[in-house]
Motif scaffolding. Sequence first.
Motif, short mmCIF file in Angstrom:
data_model
loop_
_atom_site.label_atom_id
_atom_site.label_comp_id
_atom_site.label_asym_id
_atom_site.label_seq_id
_atom_site.Cartn_x
_atom_site.Cartn_y
_atom_site.Cartn_z
N PHE A 88 17.21 -29.52 19.93
CA PHE A 88 16.54 -29.92 18.69
C PHE A 88 16.86 -28.88 17.62
N THR A 89 17.45 -29.32 16.53
CA THR A 89 17.80 -28.40 15.44
C THR A 89 17.05 -28.80 14.17
N ILE A 90 17.20 -27.98 13.16
CA ILE A 90 16.56 -28.26 11.88
C ILE A 90 17.13 -29.55 11.27
N GLU A 91 18.41 -29.84 11.55
CA GLU A 91 19.01 -31.09 11.05
C GLU A 91 18.31 -32.30 11.65
N HIS A 92 17.92 -32.21 12.92
CA HIS A 92 17.18 -33.31 13.54
C HIS A 92 15.83 -33.52 12.85
N PHE A 93 15.18 -32.43 12.54
CA PHE A 93 13.90 -32.53 11.83
C PHE A 93 14.08 -33.18 10.47
N PHE A 94 15.09 -32.72 9.73
CA PHE A 94 15.34 -33.29 8.39
C PHE A 94 15.75 -34.77 8.47
N LEU A 95 16.53 -35.12 9.48
CA LEU A 95 16.91 -36.52 9.64
C LEU A 95 15.68 -37.38 9.92
N SER A 96 14.80 -36.90 10.78
CA SER A 96 13.56 -37.63 11.06
C SER A 96 12.71 -37.76 9.79
N ALA A 97 12.60 -36.67 9.05
CA ALA A 97 11.81 -36.68 7.81
C ALA A 97 12.42 -37.64 6.79
N SER A 98 13.75 -37.69 6.74
CA SER A 98 14.40 -38.56 5.75
C SER A 98 14.10 -40.03 5.99
N PHE A 99 13.80 -40.40 7.23
CA PHE A 99 13.42 -41.78 7.50
C PHE A 99 11.91 -41.99 7.44
N TRP A 100 11.16 -40.91 7.43
CA TRP A 100 9.72 -41.01 7.25
C TRP A 100 9.35 -41.16 5.77
N PHE A 101 10.09 -40.51 4.88
CA PHE A 101 9.79 -40.56 3.45
C PHE A 101 9.70 -41.98 2.89
N PRO A 102 10.66 -42.87 3.18
CA PRO A 102 10.52 -44.23 2.64
C PRO A 102 9.35 -44.99 3.26
N THR A 103 8.99 -44.65 4.49
CA THR A 103 7.82 -45.29 5.10
C THR A 103 6.56 -44.89 4.36
N LEU A 104 6.47 -43.62 3.99
CA LEU A 104 5.34 -43.15 3.19
C LEU A 104 5.32 -43.87 1.84
N ALA A 105 6.47 -43.96 1.20
CA ALA A 105 6.55 -44.63 -0.10
C ALA A 105 6.12 -46.10 0.01
N TRP A 106 6.57 -46.77 1.07
CA TRP A 106 6.21 -48.17 1.26
C TRP A 106 4.71 -48.31 1.51
N GLU A 107 4.17 -47.47 2.38
CA GLU A 107 2.74 -47.53 2.71
C GLU A 107 1.88 -47.34 1.46
N VAL A 108 2.21 -46.36 0.66
CA VAL A 108 1.41 -46.10 -0.54
C VAL A 108 1.62 -47.20 -1.58
N SER A 109 2.86 -47.63 -1.76
CA SER A 109 3.14 -48.64 -2.80
C SER A 109 2.43 -49.96 -2.52
N ARG A 110 2.20 -50.28 -1.26
CA ARG A 110 1.52 -51.55 -0.96
C ARG A 110 0.01 -51.46 -1.14
N LYS A 111 -0.51 -50.23 -1.32
CA LYS A 111 -1.95 -50.06 -1.50
C LYS A 111 -2.28 -49.41 -2.84
N ILE A 112 -1.48 -49.73 -3.84
CA ILE A 112 -1.77 -49.32 -5.21
C ILE A 112 -2.15 -50.58 -5.98
N ARG A 113 -3.28 -50.51 -6.65
CA ARG A 113 -3.78 -51.67 -7.39
C ARG A 113 -4.10 -51.27 -8.83
N SER A 114 -4.05 -52.25 -9.70
CA SER A 114 -4.52 -52.03 -11.06
C SER A 114 -6.05 -51.99 -11.02
N PRO A 115 -6.69 -51.41 -12.03
CA PRO A 115 -8.16 -51.33 -12.01
C PRO A 115 -8.85 -52.69 -11.85
N GLU A 116 -8.28 -53.75 -12.43
CA GLU A 116 -8.90 -55.08 -12.31
C GLU A 116 -8.86 -55.60 -10.88
N GLU A 117 -7.91 -55.15 -10.09
CA GLU A 117 -7.75 -55.65 -8.72
C GLU A 117 -8.59 -54.89 -7.69
#
Length: 130
Positions: free
Chosen positions: A1-30
């Motif tokens: 296990f190297t630092i590159e493995h960690f960064f590769l794992s993180a690089s595929f986690w970042f869009p999952t975080l973005a997707w999770e948050v983006s689907r739970k953002i609402r306008s004040p009326e909603e």
Amino acid sequence: FTIEHFFLSASFWFPTLAWEVSRKIRSPEEESDYNTYSKKFGIFKSGLIPILSLGAQIIVFYNLFNHIFKNDTWLYVTIFFYFLYSLIFILFTIKPTPKFSSYLRPLTECYVFTVNLVLIINGTIAISSN
């Protein structure tokens, strides 16, 4: 296990975080009793999470793949789509509407698909040129 493995794992986690948050953002009326990131952190902070997450992904991808890819086209295309993505999220934080918030999750999915496609194409080119 190297630092590159960690960064590769993180690089595929970042869009999952973005997707999770983006689907739970609402306008004040909603907003309702449903727990959303926009209710918990506010519209601006919750809008920054996907932007920063995908920005971090670009930095990690650059450090992992730039020496493999033979040109910087992949980086320019990715940054171009990232700025478009960020602009739309920033516009939503300035003027949040229900219609606008309905586009955030599909926009994130489209962005992630496009970036992955760019990486696959450039990886294929890099491998076939060796």
